[in-house]
Design a protein around this motif. Structure first.
Motif, short mmCIF file in Angstrom:
data_model
loop_
_atom_site.label_atom_id
_atom_site.label_comp_id
_atom_site.label_asym_id
_atom_site.label_seq_id
_atom_site.Cartn_x
_atom_site.Cartn_y
_atom_site.Cartn_z
N VAL A 154 -74.49 52.38 38.94
CA VAL A 154 -74.77 51.08 39.55
C VAL A 154 -74.24 49.96 38.65
O VAL A 154 -74.58 49.88 37.47
N LEU A 155 -73.43 49.09 39.23
CA LEU A 155 -72.87 47.96 38.49
C LEU A 155 -73.59 46.65 38.81
O LEU A 155 -73.68 45.77 37.96
N ALA A 156 -74.11 46.53 40.04
CA ALA A 156 -74.84 45.32 40.43
C ALA A 156 -75.81 45.69 41.55
O ALA A 156 -75.55 46.60 42.34
N THR A 157 -76.92 44.97 41.61
CA THR A 157 -77.94 45.24 42.62
C THR A 157 -78.27 43.98 43.41
O THR A 157 -78.13 42.85 42.93
N SER A 158 -78.74 44.19 44.65
CA SER A 158 -79.23 43.12 45.50
C SER A 158 -80.73 43.30 45.67
O SER A 158 -81.21 44.42 45.86
N LYS A 159 -81.47 42.20 45.61
CA LYS A 159 -82.92 42.28 45.71
C LYS A 159 -83.41 41.49 46.92
O LYS A 159 -83.01 40.34 47.12
N ASN A 160 -84.28 42.12 47.74
CA ASN A 160 -84.80 41.41 48.90
C ASN A 160 -86.05 40.61 48.55
O ASN A 160 -86.49 40.60 47.39
N GLU A 161 -86.63 39.95 49.54
CA GLU A 161 -87.77 39.07 49.29
C GLU A 161 -89.00 39.84 48.81
O GLU A 161 -89.86 39.28 48.14
N ALA A 162 -89.06 41.12 49.15
CA ALA A 162 -90.19 41.94 48.70
C ALA A 162 -89.99 42.48 47.30
O ALA A 162 -90.85 43.19 46.76
N GLY A 163 -88.83 42.18 46.70
CA GLY A 163 -88.55 42.63 45.34
C GLY A 163 -87.92 44.00 45.26
O GLY A 163 -87.80 44.56 44.17
N HIS B 98 -80.11 47.43 57.21
CA HIS B 98 -79.93 46.30 56.28
C HIS B 98 -80.94 45.21 56.63
O HIS B 98 -81.53 45.19 57.72
N GLU B 99 -81.14 44.30 55.69
CA GLU B 99 -82.01 43.16 55.93
C GLU B 99 -81.37 42.24 56.97
O GLU B 99 -80.16 42.28 57.21
N LYS B 100 -82.18 41.40 57.57
CA LYS B 100 -81.66 40.37 58.45
C LYS B 100 -80.72 39.46 57.67
O LYS B 100 -80.99 39.14 56.51
N TYR B 101 -79.63 39.07 58.27
CA TYR B 101 -78.65 38.22 57.58
C TYR B 101 -79.34 37.00 56.97
O TYR B 101 -80.10 36.30 57.63
N GLY B 102 -79.07 36.75 55.70
CA GLY B 102 -79.68 35.62 55.02
C GLY B 102 -79.37 35.64 53.53
O GLY B 102 -78.55 36.44 53.06
N ASP C 42 -75.66 37.07 53.32
CA ASP C 42 -74.95 38.30 53.71
C ASP C 42 -75.98 39.25 54.33
O ASP C 42 -77.15 38.89 54.50
N GLU C 43 -75.53 40.44 54.66
CA GLU C 43 -76.43 41.51 55.07
C GLU C 43 -76.74 42.35 53.83
O GLU C 43 -75.84 42.93 53.24
N LEU C 44 -77.99 42.37 53.42
CA LEU C 44 -78.36 43.16 52.26
C LEU C 44 -78.49 44.62 52.71
O LEU C 44 -79.46 45.01 53.36
N TYR C 45 -77.49 45.40 52.37
CA TYR C 45 -77.46 46.80 52.78
C TYR C 45 -78.49 47.62 52.02
O TYR C 45 -78.63 47.50 50.80
N HIS C 46 -79.15 48.50 52.76
CA HIS C 46 -80.10 49.44 52.16
C HIS C 46 -79.35 50.72 51.78
O HIS C 46 -79.60 51.79 52.32
N TYR C 47 -78.43 50.57 50.84
CA TYR C 47 -77.70 51.76 50.37
C TYR C 47 -78.63 52.63 49.54
O TYR C 47 -79.32 52.14 48.63
N ASN C 48 -78.62 53.93 49.84
CA ASN C 48 -79.38 54.90 49.05
C ASN C 48 -78.46 56.05 48.66
O ASN C 48 -77.73 56.58 49.50
#
Length: 238
Positions: free
Chosen positions: A182-191, A137-141, A166-172
């Protein structure tokens, strides 16, 4: 005689009121919530906060346990099994019972820690029930969650997008698994986006995967609470 008639009228009126408004006690969903393990305050955020969120207004009754040995005894009286643990469930009878619970068409909510690849000796859990999982997961933020499917009951009254820490989980998703919606997505700083909320396409059960939930920033967020209540209702076919 008049007293008897008055009581009859009162009971009739009460019955009509319950019919029109719904009897909260009769409608309660029986939730078994399983926590425990490392890296999270399970008692504070699941046993206390999430249980209170689900019990508000009489939606559900929640039994919380962090002892996997108790799962087997509770399952026959459970409508929705909410797994929020990352500690092992080693007992083979309990594992079999969880799969049987799903095959009976019951509901599961797999919260935050439970969508991780936690158990190397139980690959069927991730394959059949999670249809994949997270290994990092991403660093908490802070990050933004965007609702992709606004018509699904689990996203009802949820903002189109919201930001939280939160922790952005890298679910695959596992391409060989049953698949997900998929009902909702989280996007990191890299898009790069990952599913934050999804339905597992199990052939019989109703299963929701919910990646959010590290600490107060999620559990006390109204969008999180709305999703959690919606997920339990949908999983219970209410």
């Amino acid at each position: 005689m008049q007293h008897h008639i008055s009581n009859s009228i009162f009971r009739l009126a009460l019955g009509l009121a319950l019919l029109l408004t719904g009897n909260p006690l009769a409608a309660q969903i029986r939730v078994l919530m399983v926590g425990g393990g490392g890296s999270h305050d399970f008692n504070r955020w699941y046993k206390q906060e999430d249980a209170a969120t689900l019990e508000k207004g009489g939606l559900a009754t929640v039994i919380y346990t962090d002892d996997p040995a108790t799962i087997l005894g509770h399952l026959p009286n459970t409508d929705v099994l909410m797994l929020a643990n990352n500690q092992p469930i080693k007992d083979s009878a309990t594992r079999t019972a969880i799969f049987a619970f799903a095959d009976a068409g019951k509901g599961l909510v797999l919260a935050h820690p439970a969508i991780w690849y936690n158990w190397r000796d139980w690959p069927l859990y991730n394959f059949k029930l999670v249809s994949g999982g997270s290994r990092s997961h991403e660093k908490y933020g802070a990050f933004t969650v965007t609702v992709n499917d606004k018509k699904h009951p689990v996203t009802k009254n949820v903002p189109a997008s919201f930001t939280l820490d939160d922790e952005l989980y890298h679910y695959n998703a596992d391409p060989a698994g049953p698949g997900i919606r998929v009902l909702a997505t989280s996007k990191n700083e890299a898009g790069v986006s990952h599913p934050a909320l999804f339905v597992v396409k199990h052939p019989k059960a109703r299963i929701i995967g919910f990646a959010l939930g590290h600490d107060a920033a999620s559990h006390e967020l109204e969008a999180y609470r709305t999703i959690l209540r919606n997920a339990v209702k949908w999983a219970a076919r209410k």
